[in-house]
Scaffold this motif. Structure first.
Motif, PDB file in Angstrom:
ATOM      1  N   UNK A 118      10.972 106.613 -16.449  1.00  0.00           N
ATOM      2  CA  UNK A 118      12.422 106.438 -16.352  1.00  0.00           C
ATOM      3  C   UNK A 118      13.122 107.773 -16.564  1.00  0.00           C
ATOM      4  N   UNK A 119      12.601 108.604 -17.466  1.00  0.00           N
ATOM      5  CA  UNK A 119      13.199 109.922 -17.701  1.00  0.00           C
ATOM      6  C   UNK A 119      13.174 110.773 -16.434  1.00  0.00           C
ATOM      7  N   UNK A 120      12.106 110.678 -15.647  1.00  0.00           N
ATOM      8  CA  UNK A 120      12.040 111.403 -14.373  1.00  0.00           C
ATOM      9  C   UNK A 120      13.154 110.945 -13.447  1.00  0.00           C
ATOM     10  N   UNK A 121      13.365 109.641 -13.397  1.00  0.00           N
ATOM     11  CA  UNK A 121      14.406 109.082 -12.523  1.00  0.00           C
ATOM     12  C   UNK A 121      15.789 109.550 -12.968  1.00  0.00           C
ATOM     13  N   UNK A 122      16.043 109.520 -14.269  1.00  0.00           N
ATOM     14  CA  UNK A 122      17.341 109.970 -14.782  1.00  0.00           C
ATOM     15  C   UNK A 122      17.597 111.417 -14.384  1.00  0.00           C
ATOM     16  N   UNK A 123      16.604 112.262 -14.582  1.00  0.00           N
ATOM     17  CA  UNK A 123      16.773 113.680 -14.265  1.00  0.00           C
ATOM     18  C   UNK A 123      17.075 113.885 -12.789  1.00  0.00           C
ATOM     19  N   UNK A 124      16.373 113.156 -11.919  1.00  0.00           N
ATOM     20  CA  UNK A 124      16.579 113.309 -10.484  1.00  0.00           C
ATOM     21  C   UNK A 124      17.958 112.822 -10.051  1.00  0.00           C
ATOM     22  N   UNK A 125      18.376 111.688 -10.578  1.00  0.00           N
ATOM     23  CA  UNK A 125      19.693 111.143 -10.210  1.00  0.00           C
ATOM     24  C   UNK A 125      20.816 112.040 -10.713  1.00  0.00           C
ATOM     25  N   UNK A 126      20.701 112.511 -11.941  1.00  0.00           N
ATOM     26  CA  UNK A 126      21.717 113.426 -12.472  1.00  0.00           C
ATOM     27  C   UNK A 126      21.772 114.708 -11.648  1.00  0.00           C
ATOM     28  N   UNK A 127      20.615 115.239 -11.254  1.00  0.00           N
ATOM     29  CA  UNK A 127      20.594 116.450 -10.443  1.00  0.00           C
ATOM     30  C   UNK A 127      21.268 116.226  -9.093  1.00  0.00           C
ATOM     31  N   UNK A 128      21.203 114.979  -8.596  1.00  0.00           N
ATOM     32  CA  UNK A 128      21.841 114.637  -7.324  1.00  0.00           C
ATOM     33  C   UNK A 128      23.329 114.328  -7.481  1.00  0.00           C
ATOM     34  N   UNK A 129      23.823 114.308  -8.711  1.00  0.00           N
ATOM     35  CA  UNK A 129      25.249 114.150  -8.952  1.00  0.00           C
ATOM     36  C   UNK A 129      25.735 112.749  -9.231  1.00  0.00           C
TER      37      UNK A 129
END
Length: 232
Positions: A118-129
């Motif tokens: 889930x942490x990977x997903x959070x990081x990716x979504x936040x990076x995408x804005x």
């Protein structure tokens, strides 16, 4: 590409405080599982005073983003067992691409098929804005999700994960426990069948409330009435 909705976590939290999020979804095989029908449900939810829309699958999310001037919480259900609510980073980024302001994803302790976290997903979504809503089933999962950067934590999966009790109505105990334990907004979702249920969730500490079946599922609502009549 659909124009993505952009919100800061603080601004969206302020927009949703004490308000209703309308979930416009339909299960496979249901007559309402058609993009145009789901868009009309979303427009009806907006007309009735809903503050945001929760919707499933990239095409539907994109259509609702284009049709309704409300923040959209998008997800992608892939399958119906295990981790199937936005199960991978690929699914999450497709929902961002569709224009959602928030990506809702399973944040339970269960293993994901691709080995991601889930942490990977959070990081990716936040990076995408975009922002992230963690769908959890227990207090521990909600605490962990908040620590991993979730912007909202929802009780969506309470009672739907093996080993978690399924209450007849909303899991108000979990709502209260999460509200006391974490600083991010807690969203009450699951088995909220009446306005009284929704108000009770707010009273127990929910920041906002998601309602789906009781508003946007005519097949399920019809079946309830049919079942009630056959008891007499």
């Amino acid at each position: 590409m659909t124009t993505r909705q952009t919100w800061t976590a603080a601004d969206l939290a302020a927009e949703l405080r004490g308000r209703l999020i309308v979930s416009c979804q339909a299960p496979p095989g249901d007559p309402m599982r058609e993009t145009g029908a789901l868009v009309r449900l979303a427009r009806s939810g907006a007309a009735g005073g809903g503050a945001a829309i929760r919707a499933n699958e990239p095409d539907v999310v994109a259509a609702i983003v284009a049709a309704v001037d409300l923040p959209v919480i998008g997800l992608w259900k892939d399958g119906d067992t295990g981790v199937y609510i936005t199960p991978t980073v690929r699914h999450a980024l497709a929902i961002v691409e569709a224009g959602a302001a928030v990506v809702a994803a399973d944040a339970t302790e269960r293993q994901r098929a691709d080995g991601s976290t889930f942490a990977d997903l959070v990081a990716a979504v936040h990076a995408a804005g975009a922002l992230v809503m963690a769908d959890v089933s227990t207090l521990a999962e909600g605490v962990t999700a908040a620590e991993q950067g979730a912007d909202f934590v929802s009780t969506t999966l309470s009672g739907y994960v093996p080993g978690t009790p399924k209450t007849r109505g909303p899991d108000l105990t979990l709502v209260a426990e999460l509200a006391a334990a974490i600083d991010v907004p807690v969203v009450a979702e699951g088995r909220i069948n009446t306005p009284q249920d929704a108000a009770a969730a707010l009273a127990r500490g929910a920041h906002s409330v998601v309602v789906g079946t009781a508003i946007t599922a005519p097949t399920a609502l019809t079946a309830r009435f049919v079942a009630g009549l056959t008891k007499h």
